[in-house]
Motif scaffolding. Structure first.
Motif, PDB file in Angstrom:
ATOM      1  N   ALA A   1       0.823  -1.206   0.000  1.00  0.00           N
ATOM      2  CA  ALA A   1       0.000   0.000   0.000  1.00  0.00           C
ATOM      3  C   ALA A   1       0.859   1.258   0.000  1.00  0.00           C
ATOM      4  CB  ALA A   1      -0.924  -0.016   1.219  1.00  0.00           C
ATOM      5  N   ALA A   2       1.930   1.261   0.785  1.00  0.00           N
ATOM      6  CA  ALA A   2       2.805   2.436   0.842  1.00  0.00           C
ATOM      7  C   ALA A   2       3.492   2.677  -0.491  1.00  0.00           C
ATOM      8  CB  ALA A   2       3.842   2.245   1.950  1.00  0.00           C
ATOM      9  N   LEU A   3       3.859   1.580  -1.179  1.00  0.00           N
ATOM     10  CA  LEU A   3       4.530   1.709  -2.469  1.00  0.00           C
ATOM     11  C   LEU A   3       3.651   2.424  -3.483  1.00  0.00           C
ATOM     12  CD1 LEU A   3       7.132   0.860  -3.991  1.00  0.00           C
ATOM     13  CD2 LEU A   3       5.909  -1.206  -4.696  1.00  0.00           C
ATOM     14  N   LEU A   4       2.330   2.242  -3.356  1.00  0.00           N
ATOM     15  CA  LEU A   4       1.383   2.858  -4.298  1.00  0.00           C
ATOM     16  C   LEU A   4       0.748   4.128  -3.738  1.00  0.00           C
ATOM     17  CD1 LEU A   4      -0.351  -0.404  -5.584  1.00  0.00           C
ATOM     18  CD2 LEU A   4       1.292   1.033  -6.812  1.00  0.00           C
ATOM     19  N   GLY A   5       1.272   4.621  -2.631  1.00  0.00           N
ATOM     20  CA  GLY A   5       0.746   5.857  -2.072  1.00  0.00           C
ATOM     21  C   GLY A   5      -0.607   5.709  -1.416  1.00  0.00           C
ATOM     22  N   GLY A   6      -0.892   4.548  -0.856  1.00  0.00           N
ATOM     23  CA  GLY A   6      -2.193   4.313  -0.239  1.00  0.00           C
ATOM     24  C   GLY A   6      -2.521   5.247   0.906  1.00  0.00           C
ATOM     25  N   PRO A   7      -1.611   5.444   1.888  1.00  0.00           N
ATOM     26  CA  PRO A   7      -1.942   6.337   3.014  1.00  0.00           C
ATOM     27  C   PRO A   7      -2.281   7.753   2.563  1.00  0.00           C
ATOM     28  CG  PRO A   7      -0.042   4.976   3.559  1.00  0.00           C
ATOM     29  CD  PRO A   7      -0.342   4.734   2.109  1.00  0.00           C
ATOM     30  N   ALA A   8      -1.565   8.279   1.584  1.00  0.00           N
ATOM     31  CA  ALA A   8      -1.855   9.623   1.106  1.00  0.00           C
ATOM     32  C   ALA A   8      -3.184   9.680   0.361  1.00  0.00           C
ATOM     33  CB  ALA A   8      -0.721  10.102   0.200  1.00  0.00           C
ATOM     34  N   ALA A   9      -3.530   8.587  -0.357  1.00  0.00           N
ATOM     35  CA  ALA A   9      -4.770   8.578  -1.134  1.00  0.00           C
ATOM     36  C   ALA A   9      -6.011   8.515  -0.258  1.00  0.00           C
ATOM     37  CB  ALA A   9      -4.767   7.398  -2.099  1.00  0.00           C
TER      38      ALA A   9
END
Length: 470
Positions: free
Chosen positions: A131-139
């Motif tokens: 998730a972090a690799l794909l920017g999940g927290p920011a999204a």
């Protein structure tokens, strides 16, 4: 000692490596750089533990979650929400308390809890990394900021798939080390059946994460618990139905054992040998349980055979032999209305067919004989030859294998025979005494003339299972 608490040494080493990896992944959460996430880690870890605890309470476990087996994944959305909300170390730490407190149905309980905690922590850590690799927290957005929809679906989906993949890989390893399954088949049936449930869990986890980051705060995320409990309740109904199926099978087997005391325990061993063969063939996991039922119930038709014929001490007359050879058809009639048996019904009907067409009841040959029936035929013959009964001494496993090989192609499917031989080389075989004898020992040979064959003795032609009933 090669075993501690019933767990093979290779499995203990494997579990130790998984747990060590989980500890390494979770340890950074204690560092000063992670202080900002300690509150969220504690809340999510407590929430996951609170979801798992009711199953350990005898009263709540029956009334709220309904005897759901451990590890069903009903509360995985909490872990997947943590994978979207937290750094990887925090997501791994969230899994640990709940996994250690969760109910375990099989013994030894402590190693199983430790194993479950390790595998879930590693899966949550990997899901958070994806998730972090794909920017999940920011999204996810936050506060007054709206989530980046529909992009946020991508990290959530990849996170859920990663979670499922890691669990499948780890579970395959435990199959190899603890259950001694062949490497080429150990991972079959683990990933694809779990992807859909984990995708649903991922959506629920995304809902929790979005609500957690919203202006309403973590309290709003608790509303996602309701569909979780509904899911858990639905699974409990399925589990109760499965338990009822097991009870039905046990009742039928006990009835056969009471009527035909010479083969007590035979049915369970045929079911076990059938599964060993099927695993060597790479059969789908979904079919294994049905095949086990087929092996266990293959002789259920003996309930329709007169007791005097089953228990006759002397040789069978031609008429009595014709009567006892009707038991596959009787068995098929008995189980015809039991829908969950599926392919097992054809195995019960055809397990005495022979590859050369000389079997019964319909004289099928070759691939006309259903696959399940060909498996059960080999398992049935092998156990009949290697079991000690009140009228015959058990043959050594090597002798039984030699007989199966001799009759392969004429009586038995050679592919099934080869699969059984490979399984026995890997797992060995333990045959229990089935005769009603106080000591359970092999009956000593009599110094007088050779005793008459029992009512179940086969014809003097090439016999795949001497001493067995037709």
């Amino acid at each position: 000692m090669t075993r501690v608490m019933g767990i093979p040494g290779a499995a203990r080493a494997y579990i130790g490596c998984v747990v060590a990896g989980a500890v390494v992944c979770a340890l950074p959460v204690l560092g000063p750089d992670a202080r900002g996430s300690w509150g969220a880690v504690a809340l999510l870890a407590g929430l996951y533990a609170a979801c798992e605890l009711p199953a350990r309470c005898p009263f709540l476990g029956r009334t709220q979650v309904g005897s759901v087996p451990a590890g069903t994944g009903s509360f995985f959305p909490v872990l997947l929400a943590a994978a979207l909300l937290l750094p990887p170390a925090g997501a791994a730490a969230v899994a640990l308390p709940g996994a250690l407190l969760a109910r375990v149905d099989q013994r030894p309980a402590l190693p199983r809890r430790i194993w479950r905690a390790g595998r879930l922590a590693l899966a949550a850590w990997a899901a958070a990394q994806a998730a972090a690799l794909l920017g999940g927290p920011a999204a996810l957005g936050g506060g007054s900021g709206a989530p980046d929809f529909p992009y946020v679906l991508l990290p959530a989906a990849v996170s859920a798939c990663t979670f499922s993949l890691v669990l499948a890989v780890l579970d395959g390893g435990i199959r190899v080390t603890a259950e001694r399954r062949p490497v080429r088949t150990a991972w079959q049936g683990l990933l694809w059946p779990s992807l859909a449930p984990h995708a649903v869990h991922g959506l629920a986890g995304l809902m929790m994460a979005v609500l957690w980051r919203s202006a309403h705060g973590p309290v709003a995320a608790l509303f996602v618990l309701l569909p979780m409990y509904i899911t858990c309740w639905v699974f409990a109904q399925y589990h109760r139905e499965w338990a009822a199926h097991q009870a039905t099978i046990r009742a039928l087997v006990q009835a056969v054992d009471l009527k035909d005391r010479y083969t007590r325990g035979h049915s369970e061993r045929v079911g076990r040998a059938s599964v060993l063969i099927a695993r060597e063939l790479g059969m789908d996991e979904g079919r294994l349980e049905v095949l086990r039922f087929a092996g266990i119930l293959h002789d259920v038709g003996k309930l329709g055979v007169p007791t005097r014929v089953l228990r006759k001490d002397g040789p069978l007359t031609p008429e009595e032999r014709r009567i006892i050879q009707l038991h596959p058809e009787y068995g098929h009639e008995i189980v015809r209305g039991i829908g969950f048996l599926g392919e097992a019904r054809s195995a019960i009907l055809h397990h005495h067919e022979r590859m050369d067409g000389s079997g019964y009841p319909y004289g099928l040959s070759g691939t006309q004989i259903p696959e399940f029936a060909r498996v059960v035929a080999v398992a049935d013959a092998f156990d009949a030859m290697t079991s000690t009964r009140c009228y015959s001494r058990a043959r050594p496993v090597g002798t039984a294998i030699a007989e199966l090989r001799r009759c392969a192609g004429s009586h038995f499917d050679p592919r099934m025979v080869r699969a059984l031989v490979r399984a026995l080389d890997r797992h060995g075989w333990q045959s229990d005494v089935t005769a009603d004898e106080p000591s359970g020992n092999v009956p000593p040979p009599r110094p007088t003339a050779k005793p008459a064959a029992p009512a179940s003795a086969p014809a003097p032609l090439p016999a795949p299972h001497p001493g067995a009933r037709p």
